[in-house]
Scaffold this active site. Structure first.
Site, PDB file in Angstrom:
ATOM      1  CG  ASP A   1      -2.260   0.564   0.637  1.00 56.21           C
ATOM      2  OD1 ASP A   1      -3.339   0.288   0.798  1.00 56.21           O
ATOM      3  OD2 ASP A   1      -2.153   1.865   0.966  1.00 56.21           O
TER       4      ASP A   1
ATOM      5  CG  PHE B   1     -19.544 -10.788  -5.002  1.00 58.21           C
ATOM      6  CD1 PHE B   1     -20.474 -10.495  -6.345  1.00 58.21           C
ATOM      7  CD2 PHE B   1     -18.399 -11.608  -6.426  1.00 58.21           C
ATOM      8  CE1 PHE B   1     -20.759  -9.860  -7.321  1.00 58.21           C
ATOM      9  CE2 PHE B   1     -18.398 -11.625  -7.244  1.00 58.21           C
ATOM     10  CZ  PHE B   1     -19.678 -10.968  -8.103  1.00 58.21           C
TER      11      PHE B   1
ATOM     12  CE  LYS C   1     -19.103  -5.907  -6.638  1.00 60.37           C
ATOM     13  NZ  LYS C   1     -19.421  -5.998  -4.762  1.00 60.37           N
TER      14      LYS C   1
ATOM     15  CG  ASN D   1     -22.695  -3.802  -5.472  1.00 60.63           C
ATOM     16  OD1 ASN D   1     -22.832  -5.660  -4.399  1.00 60.63           O
ATOM     17  ND2 ASN D   1     -21.375  -3.516  -5.226  1.00 60.63           N
TER      18      ASN D   1
ATOM     19  N   GLY E   1     -36.608   0.575   4.571  1.00 57.08           N
ATOM     20  CA  GLY E   1     -35.710   1.580   5.557  1.00 57.08           C
ATOM     21  C   GLY E   1     -35.537   2.620   5.274  1.00 57.08           C
TER      22      GLY E   1
ATOM     23  CB  CYS F   1     -20.005  -1.439  -2.655  1.00 57.47           C
ATOM     24  SG  CYS F   1     -18.673  -1.897  -2.164  1.00 57.47           S
TER      25      CYS F   1
ATOM     26  CE  LYS G   1     -16.713   1.764  -5.618  1.00 57.75           C
ATOM     27  NZ  LYS G   1     -16.759   0.683  -6.513  1.00 57.75           N
TER      28      LYS G   1
ATOM     29  CE  LYS H   1     -23.286  -4.841   5.565  1.00 54.43           C
ATOM     30  NZ  LYS H   1     -22.711  -5.572   4.880  1.00 54.43           N
TER      31      LYS H   1
HETATM   32  P1  NAD Z   1     -10.185   1.039   0.634  1.00 53.60           P
HETATM   33  O1  NAD Z   1     -10.609   2.263   0.462  1.00 53.60           O
HETATM   34  O2  NAD Z   1     -10.259   0.358   1.950  1.00 53.60           O
HETATM   35  O3  NAD Z   1      -8.764   0.844   0.599  1.00 53.60           O
HETATM   36  C1  NAD Z   1      -7.968   0.772  -0.435  1.00 53.60           C
HETATM   37  C2  NAD Z   1      -5.762   0.524  -0.568  1.00 53.60           C
HETATM   38  O4  NAD Z   1      -4.933   1.560  -1.406  1.00 53.60           O
HETATM   39  C3  NAD Z   1      -5.909   2.053   0.125  1.00 53.60           C
HETATM   40  O5  NAD Z   1      -5.254   1.381   1.479  1.00 53.60           O
HETATM   41  C4  NAD Z   1      -4.976   2.955  -0.589  1.00 53.60           C
HETATM   42  O6  NAD Z   1      -3.695   3.451   0.502  1.00 53.60           O
HETATM   43  C5  NAD Z   1      -4.593   1.999  -1.673  1.00 53.60           C
HETATM   44  N1  NAD Z   1      -3.891   2.142  -2.777  1.00 53.60           N
HETATM   45  C6  NAD Z   1      -4.399   3.227  -3.186  1.00 53.60           C
HETATM   46  N2  NAD Z   1      -3.783   4.263  -4.752  1.00 53.60           N
HETATM   47  C7  NAD Z   1      -2.562   2.314  -3.846  1.00 53.60           C
HETATM   48  C8  NAD Z   1      -1.168   1.955  -5.087  1.00 53.60           C
HETATM   49  N3  NAD Z   1      -1.259   3.474  -6.362  1.00 53.60           N
HETATM   50  N4  NAD Z   1      -0.572   1.419  -5.285  1.00 53.60           N
HETATM   51  C9  NAD Z   1      -1.020   0.752  -3.940  1.00 53.60           C
HETATM   52  N5  NAD Z   1      -1.865   1.441  -3.036  1.00 53.60           N
HETATM   53  C10 NAD Z   1      -2.467   1.890  -2.963  1.00 53.60           C
HETATM   54  O7  NAD Z   1     -11.265   0.454  -0.781  1.00 53.60           O
HETATM   55  P2  NAD Z   1     -12.269  -1.126  -0.666  1.00 53.60           P
HETATM   56  O8  NAD Z   1     -13.024  -0.493   0.413  1.00 53.60           O
HETATM   57  O9  NAD Z   1     -11.133  -1.989   0.087  1.00 53.60           O
HETATM   58  O10 NAD Z   1     -12.947  -1.197  -1.850  1.00 53.60           O
HETATM   59  C11 NAD Z   1     -11.675  -1.255  -3.292  1.00 53.60           C
HETATM   60  C12 NAD Z   1     -11.990  -2.427  -4.164  1.00 53.60           C
HETATM   61  O11 NAD Z   1     -12.918  -2.900  -4.115  1.00 53.60           O
HETATM   62  C13 NAD Z   1     -13.142  -0.820  -5.138  1.00 53.60           C
HETATM   63  O12 NAD Z   1     -12.904  -0.902  -6.149  1.00 53.60           O
HETATM   64  C14 NAD Z   1     -14.399  -1.286  -4.257  1.00 53.60           C
HETATM   65  O13 NAD Z   1     -15.319  -1.296  -4.766  1.00 53.60           O
HETATM   66  C15 NAD Z   1     -14.099  -2.519  -4.019  1.00 53.60           C
HETATM   67  N6  NAD Z   1     -15.316  -3.728  -3.083  1.00 53.60           N
HETATM   68  C16 NAD Z   1     -14.734  -3.452  -2.577  1.00 53.60           C
HETATM   69  C17 NAD Z   1     -16.067  -3.753  -1.035  1.00 53.60           C
HETATM   70  C18 NAD Z   1     -16.468  -3.061   0.583  1.00 53.60           C
HETATM   71  O14 NAD Z   1     -17.427  -3.947   0.987  1.00 53.60           O
HETATM   72  N7  NAD Z   1     -15.198  -1.788   0.476  1.00 53.60           N
HETATM   73  C19 NAD Z   1     -16.517  -5.099  -1.187  1.00 53.60           C
HETATM   74  C20 NAD Z   1     -16.533  -5.394  -2.608  1.00 53.60           C
HETATM   75  C21 NAD Z   1     -15.727  -4.636  -4.068  1.00 53.60           C
END
Ligand code: NAD
Length: 432
Positions: free
Chosen positions: A30, A150, A205, A209, A254, A261, A264, A321
């Protein structure tokens, strides 16, 4: 297998910890130095049930490593990309993090490599990634496949370990073999692997959603009819949910959906439709019903008081949630921002999201955070329930005697209306 997970947020950290737990050597990468520094000290950046134990165990066993260096973190040939893809504001997913990952990979990949994209990305993105990497990396072949995630926040670890399906969008046999081996421990009870084209995986995906969001908006639309006719949405839910073609889950009226997610992803699919010249009918409606839901509820609250400006309200639940401290697109915060200018004060309580929530609303002067849900109720003119945490489900009605006005606005329909009314509590749900 040796793998690198790029992006160590909700999805990346869960993915890394769960894959380390099944015996892989995982490096989580990260660019957020503070986050990785804290993780290396055993501090988990967000709340997710049972994640902490899993991370600590595998970190101590040396199966899970944390790094901020692409040079160090990219010594493997299997990469799982989990960076964020937030809404730019017009529905377009912001792919700047993804683009910066690609730039870094161009300089770091030193052998033939396989990339699996878990980030939710618009149709065509994996193809664009493949083209970019293979044009810019001369000596090695890079295969990019879609592997949408998912998991649900609040049950992310168990969702990852017991998925309904594992979707792989790829035309490459070796990539399919790698991901099948990697996910085989989670596909034991029955084969959950689903192989399809990259475009189908990307769309699955968004479609998933958007369909779930539509179910919620549908029930909220039915709830409005209930309010005007005396029908009860809780009874209607049972009535329709027992039909297996409809199913029982996700039929709750509700305050609507929030989180990082659903909003967006619905927006992104609407944008895709528009870009393709397709009229976005159903999804526009899903979105607008969701957006008006908080205003509709606020109107209900306002209409019950002759004067609001001297009133004190209590909010239970701030996260988008239960079982999560994530307040991204939280409906509770939307409601608080609209209610705050109208009232004397708002006392808020959440089992774990208080700190995150306060960062978002620290400009509002009349908000006070409480660590005890009943203390937040003392002399309150009304309780508003915004998140359905289990600890709110079955309060003893006598606990509400400390309120000035025993009035409850239940934005998640979790309390027993009759029980509340028997205790002389004015109770208002949604569609009930
Ligand atoms: P998040 O914001 O929690 O985490 C993203 C991470 O990526 C951050 O820690 C950020 O610092 C890091 N990052 C950014 N640029 C970077 C780079 N150049 N190199 C390395 N790391 C970098 O995001 P999230 O909630 O984990 O979601 C990630 C993806 O998964 C999104 O596309 C989201 O739509 C999808 N997703 C999320 C969920 C959920 O419930 N959160 C569920 C399914 C899918």
């Amino acid at each position: 297998m040796n793998i690198t997970v790029i992006g160590t947020g909700y999805v990346g950290l869960v993915t890394g910890a769960c894959l380390a737990e099944t015996g892989n050597n995982v490096t989580c990468l990260d660019i957020d130095k503070e986050r990785m520094n804290q993780l290396s000290k055993g501090n988990i950046p967000f709340y997710e049930p049972s994640l902490r134990e899993l991370v600590l165990k595998n970190f101590q066993d040396n199966k899970l490593k944390f790094s901020t260096s692409y040079a160090e973190g990219c010594k493997n040939s299997v990469f799982i990309i989990c960076v964020g893809t937030p809404d730019k504001g017009d529905g377009t997913p912001d792919l700047s993090s993804l683009r910066s990952v690609l730039d870094s990979l161009v300089n770091s990949i030193k052998e033939d490599s396989y990339i699996f994209t878990k980030s939710t990305v618009p149709l065509g993105t994996n193809e664009m990634m493949s083209k970019f990497l293979n044009e810019n990396i001369e000596d090695y072949k890079v295969v990019v496949s879609s592997n949408p995630e998912f998991l649900k926040e609040g049950s992310a670890v168990s969702d990852f370990q017991r998925p309904d399906r594992i979707i792989v969008g790829s035309e490459d046999d070796e990539a399919k073999e790698i991901i099948t081996e990697l996910f085989q421990p989670f596909s034991r009870s029955k084969n959950k692997m689903q192989y399809m084209s990259v475009a189908s995986a990307e769309l699955s995906k968004y479609a998933s959603n958007s369909f779930l969001a539509t179910k919620i908006s549908f029930m909220n639309e039915m709830a409005l009819i209930c309010e005007k006719t005396g029908a009860d949405i809780n009874e209607v839910r049972l009535g329709i949910g027992s039909d297996p073609r409809i199913g029982e889950s996700f039929l709750y009226a509700g305050l609507g959906y929030g989180g990082s997610c659903f909003p967006k992803d619905v927006n992104a699919l609407i944008k895709t439709q528009k870009d393709l010249g397709i009229e976005p009918g159903l999804l526009e409606r899903t979105k607008s019903v969701n957006e008006r839901q908080v205003d509709f509820f606020l109107e209900k609250i306002i209409s019950k008081y002759s004067n609001l400006s001297d009133k004190h309200f209590t909010i239970w639940g701030l996260s988008f949630k239960p079982n999560s401290d994530d307040v991204r697109e939280s409906i509770a915060l939307k409601l608080i921002k609209k209610l705050s200018p109208l009232v004397e004060s708002i006392r808020v309580y959440d089992p774990i999201a208080g700190e995150n929530a306060l960062k978002e609303i620290n400009n509002l002067k009349n908000i006070k955070n409480f660590n005890d849900k009943y203390e937040a109720l003392i002399d309150s003119d009304g309780l508003i329930i915004c998140t359905e945490w289990k600890e709110f489900w079955d309060p003893n009605p006598s606990e509400f005697n400390i309120m000035k006005n025993k009035t409850i606005f239940d934005g998640r329909n979790i309390l027993n209306k009759l029980r509340m009314q028997k205790s002389e509590i004015e109770y208002y749900g949604i569609g009930t």
